[in-house]
Design a protein around this motif. Structure first.
Motif, PDB file in Angstrom:
ATOM      1  N   ARG A  68       3.019 -43.490 -47.732  1.00  0.00           N
ATOM      2  CA  ARG A  68       3.155 -42.462 -48.745  1.00  0.00           C
ATOM      3  C   ARG A  68       2.861 -43.091 -50.101  1.00  0.00           C
ATOM      4  NH1 ARG A  68       8.250 -38.530 -47.761  1.00  0.00           N
ATOM      5  NH2 ARG A  68       7.319 -37.702 -49.658  1.00  0.00           N
ATOM      6  N   PRO A  69       2.233 -42.333 -50.995  1.00  0.00           N
ATOM      7  CA  PRO A  69       1.875 -42.927 -52.288  1.00  0.00           C
ATOM      8  C   PRO A  69       3.068 -43.490 -53.041  1.00  0.00           C
ATOM      9  CG  PRO A  69       0.786 -40.803 -51.982  1.00  0.00           C
ATOM     10  CD  PRO A  69       1.770 -40.953 -50.865  1.00  0.00           C
ATOM     11  N   ILE A  70       4.198 -42.782 -52.980  1.00  0.00           N
ATOM     12  CA  ILE A  70       5.383 -43.202 -53.724  1.00  0.00           C
ATOM     13  C   ILE A  70       6.595 -43.035 -52.802  1.00  0.00           C
ATOM     14  CG2 ILE A  70       6.877 -42.743 -55.704  1.00  0.00           C
ATOM     15  CD1 ILE A  70       4.412 -41.684 -57.168  1.00  0.00           C
ATOM     16  N   GLU A  71       7.372 -44.098 -52.660  1.00  0.00           N
ATOM     17  CA  GLU A  71       8.593 -44.052 -51.874  1.00  0.00           C
ATOM     18  C   GLU A  71       9.787 -43.957 -52.823  1.00  0.00           C
ATOM     19  OE1 GLU A  71       9.018 -43.824 -48.724  1.00  0.00           O
ATOM     20  OE2 GLU A  71       6.964 -44.156 -47.994  1.00  0.00           O
ATOM     21  N   ALA A 218       2.306 -35.213 -42.028  1.00  0.00           N
ATOM     22  CA  ALA A 218       1.561 -33.985 -42.341  1.00  0.00           C
ATOM     23  C   ALA A 218       0.070 -34.191 -42.116  1.00  0.00           C
ATOM     24  CB  ALA A 218       1.835 -33.514 -43.765  1.00  0.00           C
ATOM     25  N   PHE A 219      -0.258 -34.783 -40.936  1.00  0.00           N
ATOM     26  CA  PHE A 219      -1.638 -35.050 -40.547  1.00  0.00           C
ATOM     27  C   PHE A 219      -2.359 -35.910 -41.599  1.00  0.00           C
ATOM     28  CE2 PHE A 219      -0.414 -31.349 -38.135  1.00  0.00           C
ATOM     29  CZ  PHE A 219      -0.905 -31.631 -36.887  1.00  0.00           C
ATOM     30  N   ASN A 220      -1.637 -36.927 -42.058  1.00  0.00           N
ATOM     31  CA  ASN A 220      -2.172 -37.914 -43.014  1.00  0.00           C
ATOM     32  C   ASN A 220      -2.514 -37.310 -44.372  1.00  0.00           C
ATOM     33  OD1 ASN A 220      -1.971 -40.021 -41.142  1.00  0.00           O
ATOM     34  ND2 ASN A 220      -4.029 -39.652 -40.360  1.00  0.00           N
ATOM     35  N   THR A 221      -2.070 -36.096 -44.628  1.00  0.00           N
ATOM     36  CA  THR A 221      -2.312 -35.505 -45.945  1.00  0.00           C
ATOM     37  C   THR A 221      -1.332 -36.018 -46.990  1.00  0.00           C
ATOM     38  OG1 THR A 221      -0.911 -33.610 -45.378  1.00  0.00           O
ATOM     39  CG2 THR A 221      -3.278 -33.398 -44.961  1.00  0.00           C
ATOM     40  N   ALA A 222      -0.274 -36.733 -46.542  1.00  0.00           N
ATOM     41  CA  ALA A 222       0.685 -37.257 -47.518  1.00  0.00           C
ATOM     42  C   ALA A 222       0.041 -38.262 -48.458  1.00  0.00           C
ATOM     43  CB  ALA A 222       1.864 -37.911 -46.789  1.00  0.00           C
ATOM     44  N   ALA A 223      -1.054 -38.909 -48.019  1.00  0.00           N
ATOM     45  CA  ALA A 223      -1.730 -39.876 -48.874  1.00  0.00           C
ATOM     46  C   ALA A 223      -2.700 -39.231 -49.848  1.00  0.00           C
ATOM     47  CB  ALA A 223      -2.477 -40.903 -48.016  1.00  0.00           C
ATOM     48  N   VAL A 224      -2.966 -37.937 -49.695  1.00  0.00           N
ATOM     49  CA  VAL A 224      -3.935 -37.279 -50.576  1.00  0.00           C
ATOM     50  C   VAL A 224      -3.391 -37.128 -51.986  1.00  0.00           C
ATOM     51  CG1 VAL A 224      -5.247 -35.152 -50.937  1.00  0.00           C
ATOM     52  CG2 VAL A 224      -4.999 -36.086 -48.633  1.00  0.00           C
ATOM     53  N   LEU A 228       2.250 -33.853 -52.538  1.00  0.00           N
ATOM     54  CA  LEU A 228       1.914 -32.994 -51.405  1.00  0.00           C
ATOM     55  C   LEU A 228       3.027 -32.915 -50.357  1.00  0.00           C
ATOM     56  CD1 LEU A 228      -0.210 -31.160 -50.208  1.00  0.00           C
ATOM     57  CD2 LEU A 228      -1.246 -33.143 -49.128  1.00  0.00           C
ATOM     58  N   PRO A 229       3.689 -34.019 -49.957  1.00  0.00           N
ATOM     59  CA  PRO A 229       4.780 -33.876 -48.978  1.00  0.00           C
ATOM     60  C   PRO A 229       5.881 -32.933 -49.443  1.00  0.00           C
ATOM     61  CG  PRO A 229       4.144 -36.169 -49.179  1.00  0.00           C
ATOM     62  CD  PRO A 229       3.417 -35.438 -50.268  1.00  0.00           C
TER      63      PRO A 229
END
Length: 290
Positions: A68-71, A218-224, A228-229
């Motif tokens: 995830r971009p930010i934890e 979320a089908f790897n969309t969390a990195a977009v 987004l999550p």
């Protein structure tokens, strides 16, 4: 060996049969040499090979601990506390006001959520990503494009596997009907059956190993996009709210308790979501709009 099976990569079959030794264990040879054990041992070995291959592909597409971009540890703790509180309140509500049919209905709704969640994610994520992409600055859009392509590729793998399940089921049914009508006169039918059943087995293993990580990331969309999550969580909780009302109706209890139970869950999730987005904006400069 059990620790290896729980790890990121399962060992090959020959390594598993050796059990950490330089050569294959004598007990393994005994099982392989006696024909009476072939009906049990050989299918288990084939299932392990297929499961290992499917698991490797599933975790390559959907890592169990997707980045995830930010934890935010504080946000994670609040989310877990809210989830446990909601679960405890649901159990308490069923214990005080519930009837046996209410308990079975709650179990059916839980199973339905497990089945519907991947579908809702696949339908909701593109809409939210499209809105974020429209609101983003040109620089942010350039950063989002390769991540969107990677998420799209993994999502297409999952959609293809889900689509293949009914197709394989129809093919197996047709082969069974053909074998019964032909009374075993055609010698190619068993080979066709093997050619259909083995890929079907692999697809089932793939879906079993991929669904959990795919839903969590979320089908790897969390990195977009970093927000987004949270946005997906806020949208999904209201979608589940509508589905639960249509499928199960109101929970048991007096009208006031019913109202609080129906509204409390999605409202509390929405509050946590907007608090998380507020923290992302104030602490990390994450913007929904450019």
């Amino acid at each position: 060996m059990l620790r290896d099976l729980r790890g990121a990569e399962w060992p090959p079959l020959r390594v598993l049969l050796r059990g950490g030794r330089a050569r294959i264990h004598g007990c393994s040879w005994a099982l392989l040499l006696f024909p009476c054990t072939w009906t049990l041992v050989l299918p288990l070995m084939a299932c392990y090979v297929f499961a290992r291959s499917a698991r490797s592909r599933a975790h390559r597409l959907f890592p169990p601990r997707g980045p995830r971009p930010i934890e935010e540890p504080l946000v994670t703790r609040v989310q877990k506390a809210r989830a446990w509180t909601a679960a405890a309140m649901s159990v308490l509500l069923l214990a005080v006001y519930g009837k046996p049919e209410d308990i079975s209905e709650a179990q059916e709704l839980y199973m339905m959520r497990l089945v519907v969640t991947p579908v809702l994610l696949l339908l909701s994520a593109p809409v939210i990503i499209a809105l974020l992409f429209r609101w983003a600055s040109p620089r942010t859009r350039a950063e989002m494009r390769p991540r969107m392509r990677a998420a799209l590729r993994s999502s297409l793998w999952y959609i293809g596997a889900v689509t293949a399940v009914p197709l394989f089921a129809v093919a197996i049914t047709l082969l069974e009907q053909n074998s019964t009508t032909s009374s075993g006169t055609s010698g190619t039918t068993p080979w066709f059956a093997v050619a259909v059943v083995l890929p079907f087995l692999w697809v089932l293993f793939f879906l079993g190993f991929a669904t959990g990580p795919a839903v969590r990331t979320a089908f790897n969309t969390a990195a977009v996009h970093a927000a987004l999550p949270a946005l997906l969580t806020g949208v999904l909780v209201w979608e589940f709210w509508v589905i639960s009302l249509l499928a199960g109706g109101l929970p048991p209890g007096p009208p006031v308790i019913q109202l609080l139970a129906v509204i409390g869950g999605p409202v509390s999730v929405t509050a946590v979501v907007w608090w998380e987005i507020h923290r992302l904006r104030t602490l990390y400069g994450v913007r929904l709009r450019a």
